[in-house]
Scaffold this motif. Structure first.
Motif, PDB file in Angstrom:
ATOM      1  N   SER A  13       0.830  -1.196   0.000  1.00  0.00           N
ATOM      2  CA  SER A  13       0.000   0.000   0.000  1.00  0.00           C
ATOM      3  C   SER A  13       0.870   1.255   0.000  1.00  0.00           C
ATOM      4  O   SER A  13       0.462   2.290  -0.514  1.00  0.00           O
ATOM      5  CB  SER A  13      -0.964  -0.018   1.185  1.00  0.00           C
ATOM      6  OG  SER A  13      -0.239  -0.056   2.393  1.00  0.00           O
ATOM      7  N   VAL A  37       0.540   0.495 -11.138  1.00  0.00           N
ATOM      8  CA  VAL A  37       0.913  -0.652 -10.314  1.00  0.00           C
ATOM      9  C   VAL A  37       0.867  -1.948 -11.097  1.00  0.00           C
ATOM     10  O   VAL A  37       1.812  -2.711 -11.115  1.00  0.00           O
ATOM     11  CB  VAL A  37       0.023  -0.730  -9.048  1.00  0.00           C
ATOM     12  CG1 VAL A  37       0.257  -2.020  -8.294  1.00  0.00           C
ATOM     13  CG2 VAL A  37       0.295   0.464  -8.148  1.00  0.00           C
ATOM     14  N   LYS A  38      -0.234  -2.181 -11.776  1.00  0.00           N
ATOM     15  CA  LYS A  38      -0.415  -3.479 -12.429  1.00  0.00           C
ATOM     16  C   LYS A  38       0.327  -3.615 -13.758  1.00  0.00           C
ATOM     17  O   LYS A  38       0.707  -4.696 -14.133  1.00  0.00           O
ATOM     18  CB  LYS A  38      -1.905  -3.731 -12.639  1.00  0.00           C
ATOM     19  CG  LYS A  38      -2.612  -3.983 -11.319  1.00  0.00           C
ATOM     20  CD  LYS A  38      -3.979  -4.559 -11.537  1.00  0.00           C
ATOM     21  CE  LYS A  38      -4.625  -5.084 -10.301  1.00  0.00           C
ATOM     22  NZ  LYS A  38      -4.767  -4.237  -9.186  1.00  0.00           N
ATOM     23  N   ARG A  39       0.528  -2.504 -14.471  1.00  0.00           N
ATOM     24  CA  ARG A  39       1.118  -2.611 -15.803  1.00  0.00           C
ATOM     25  C   ARG A  39       2.565  -2.135 -15.891  1.00  0.00           C
ATOM     26  O   ARG A  39       3.275  -2.500 -16.799  1.00  0.00           O
ATOM     27  CB  ARG A  39       0.264  -1.851 -16.805  1.00  0.00           C
ATOM     28  CG  ARG A  39      -1.053  -2.543 -17.041  1.00  0.00           C
ATOM     29  CD  ARG A  39      -2.053  -1.664 -17.729  1.00  0.00           C
ATOM     30  NE  ARG A  39      -3.355  -2.307 -17.693  1.00  0.00           N
ATOM     31  CZ  ARG A  39      -4.189  -2.250 -16.658  1.00  0.00           C
ATOM     32  NH1 ARG A  39      -3.863  -1.585 -15.593  1.00  0.00           N
ATOM     33  NH2 ARG A  39      -5.340  -2.871 -16.693  1.00  0.00           N
ATOM     34  N   GLU A  45      -7.645   6.499  -9.353  1.00  0.00           N
ATOM     35  CA  GLU A  45      -7.703   5.052  -9.184  1.00  0.00           C
ATOM     36  C   GLU A  45      -7.214   4.329 -10.440  1.00  0.00           C
ATOM     37  O   GLU A  45      -6.488   3.335 -10.352  1.00  0.00           O
ATOM     38  CB  GLU A  45      -9.128   4.610  -8.841  1.00  0.00           C
ATOM     39  CG  GLU A  45      -9.608   5.106  -7.489  1.00  0.00           C
ATOM     40  CD  GLU A  45     -10.013   6.592  -7.484  1.00  0.00           C
ATOM     41  OE1 GLU A  45     -10.412   7.141  -8.547  1.00  0.00           O
ATOM     42  OE2 GLU A  45      -9.907   7.217  -6.415  1.00  0.00           O
ATOM     43  N   GLU A  46      -7.631   4.811 -11.606  1.00  0.00           N
ATOM     44  CA  GLU A  46      -7.160   4.201 -12.852  1.00  0.00           C
ATOM     45  C   GLU A  46      -5.654   4.372 -12.998  1.00  0.00           C
ATOM     46  O   GLU A  46      -4.953   3.467 -13.456  1.00  0.00           O
ATOM     47  CB  GLU A  46      -7.871   4.822 -14.055  1.00  0.00           C
ATOM     48  CG  GLU A  46      -9.310   4.393 -14.220  1.00  0.00           C
ATOM     49  CD  GLU A  46     -10.012   5.133 -15.346  1.00  0.00           C
ATOM     50  OE1 GLU A  46     -10.807   4.482 -16.048  1.00  0.00           O
ATOM     51  OE2 GLU A  46      -9.772   6.345 -15.527  1.00  0.00           O
ATOM     52  N   ARG A  64      -9.249   2.591 -18.066  1.00  0.00           N
ATOM     53  CA  ARG A  64      -9.959   1.314 -18.108  1.00  0.00           C
ATOM     54  C   ARG A  64     -11.385   1.435 -18.628  1.00  0.00           C
ATOM     55  O   ARG A  64     -11.903   0.509 -19.231  1.00  0.00           O
ATOM     56  CB  ARG A  64      -9.996   0.653 -16.725  1.00  0.00           C
ATOM     57  CG  ARG A  64      -8.657   0.403 -16.099  1.00  0.00           C
ATOM     58  CD  ARG A  64      -7.573  -0.381 -16.817  1.00  0.00           C
ATOM     59  NE  ARG A  64      -7.772  -1.039 -18.069  1.00  0.00           N
ATOM     60  CZ  ARG A  64      -6.893  -1.030 -19.080  1.00  0.00           C
ATOM     61  NH1 ARG A  64      -5.766  -0.371 -18.986  1.00  0.00           N
ATOM     62  NH2 ARG A  64      -7.124  -1.676 -20.191  1.00  0.00           N
ATOM     63  N   ALA A  79      -3.987   2.982 -18.801  1.00  0.00           N
ATOM     64  CA  ALA A  79      -4.690   3.279 -17.553  1.00  0.00           C
ATOM     65  C   ALA A  79      -6.177   3.602 -17.690  1.00  0.00           C
ATOM     66  O   ALA A  79      -6.907   3.446 -16.725  1.00  0.00           O
ATOM     67  CB  ALA A  79      -3.990   4.441 -16.843  1.00  0.00           C
ATOM     68  N   GLU A  95       1.546   1.937  -3.581  1.00  0.00           N
ATOM     69  CA  GLU A  95       0.351   2.501  -4.198  1.00  0.00           C
ATOM     70  C   GLU A  95       0.162   3.964  -3.792  1.00  0.00           C
ATOM     71  O   GLU A  95      -0.211   4.795  -4.617  1.00  0.00           O
ATOM     72  CB  GLU A  95      -0.879   1.676  -3.836  1.00  0.00           C
ATOM     73  CG  GLU A  95      -0.890   0.325  -4.522  1.00  0.00           C
ATOM     74  CD  GLU A  95      -2.086  -0.533  -4.150  1.00  0.00           C
ATOM     75  OE1 GLU A  95      -3.034  -0.007  -3.526  1.00  0.00           O
ATOM     76  OE2 GLU A  95      -2.070  -1.717  -4.488  1.00  0.00           O
ATOM     77  N   VAL A 153      -3.383   4.709 -10.561  1.00  0.00           N
ATOM     78  CA  VAL A 153      -2.708   3.799  -9.632  1.00  0.00           C
ATOM     79  C   VAL A 153      -2.789   2.375 -10.160  1.00  0.00           C
ATOM     80  O   VAL A 153      -1.788   1.660 -10.202  1.00  0.00           O
ATOM     81  CB  VAL A 153      -3.293   3.908  -8.211  1.00  0.00           C
ATOM     82  CG1 VAL A 153      -2.758   2.803  -7.306  1.00  0.00           C
ATOM     83  CG2 VAL A 153      -2.974   5.275  -7.620  1.00  0.00           C
ATOM     84  N   ASP A 154      -3.978   1.955 -10.600  1.00  0.00           N
ATOM     85  CA  ASP A 154      -4.143   0.605 -11.123  1.00  0.00           C
ATOM     86  C   ASP A 154      -3.242   0.385 -12.337  1.00  0.00           C
ATOM     87  O   ASP A 154      -2.552  -0.619 -12.433  1.00  0.00           O
ATOM     88  CB  ASP A 154      -5.605   0.361 -11.505  1.00  0.00           C
ATOM     89  CG  ASP A 154      -5.825  -1.055 -12.000  1.00  0.00           C
ATOM     90  OD1 ASP A 154      -5.539  -2.005 -11.238  1.00  0.00           O
ATOM     91  OD2 ASP A 154      -6.260  -1.211 -13.155  1.00  0.00           O
ATOM     92  N   GLY A 155      -3.226   1.353 -13.259  1.00  0.00           N
ATOM     93  CA  GLY A 155      -2.396   1.230 -14.455  1.00  0.00           C
ATOM     94  C   GLY A 155      -0.926   1.195 -14.121  1.00  0.00           C
ATOM     95  O   GLY A 155      -0.162   0.374 -14.645  1.00  0.00           O
TER      96      GLY A 155
END
Length: 170
Positions: free
Chosen positions: A4, A86-88, A79-80, A70, A68, A7, A82-84
């Motif tokens: 976290s 972190v995950k990509r 949020e997109e 989505r 990112a 993130e 962070v998701d993009g």
């Protein structure tokens, strides 16, 4: 598992891109960054350097949106982002560097007064200040980017540093 703390750090980078502070990143934020750089260095938008910067900003936006945005609304929420990121990007910082490279190359070209392929540390500070980086932080960052101590910052120094800033934990 992604921490976290990681993130939170990536979420903090969101403001770097949200130039107008409206809570999301969109094409206009990239255009605003280009416009600020052109004004700082007194380069006309219709010049070759100006057009290269806008093209680089558009390429960067397209790459970022592709990773990112989505929901496909042409806006990237925190949020997109962070998701993009972190995950990509965590496992492939080189991908982030490649989508940023055209913009960073063009920005360095603006700051490269003598055409030698690098900007002075002082001009790098000017670039960073265009993105809202406080003076003291910009000076420290520009000095750190000058990894070989020659007083210049080139693409080989800034692109990997930029990718690390957004993708490496810690």
């Amino acid at each position: 598992m992604v921490s976290s703390e990681y993130e939170r750090r990536i979420a903090g980078r969101f403001a770097t891109f949200d130039q107008d502070g409206n809570g999301y990143i969109d094409r206009e934020d990239f255009g605003a960054a280009a416009k600020a750089l052109l004004a700082e260095f007194g380069i006309p938008a219709r010049s070759d350097k100006g057009q290269a910067l806008y093209a680089g900003a558009e390429a960067f936006w397209q790459g970022m949106a592709g990773m990112a945005d989505r929901d496909g609304d042409q806006r990237i929420t925190r949020e997109e982002f962070v998701d993009g990121a972190v995950k990509r990007l965590r496992d492939n910082p080189g991908r982030f560097a490649e989508i940023a490279r055209p913009f960073l190359h063009a920005a360095l070209d603006l700051a490269d007064a003598d055409g030698d392929g690098a900007a002075t540390v002082e001009d790098t500070v000017r670039v960073l200040r265009c993105f809202g980086v406080p003076e003291d932080v910009a000076r420290a960052a520009a000095a750190a980017l000058d990894t070989d101590g020659d007083g210049l910052v080139g693409e080989t120094e800034i692109v990997p540093a930029f990718a690390r800033y957004f993708t490496v934990p810690g």
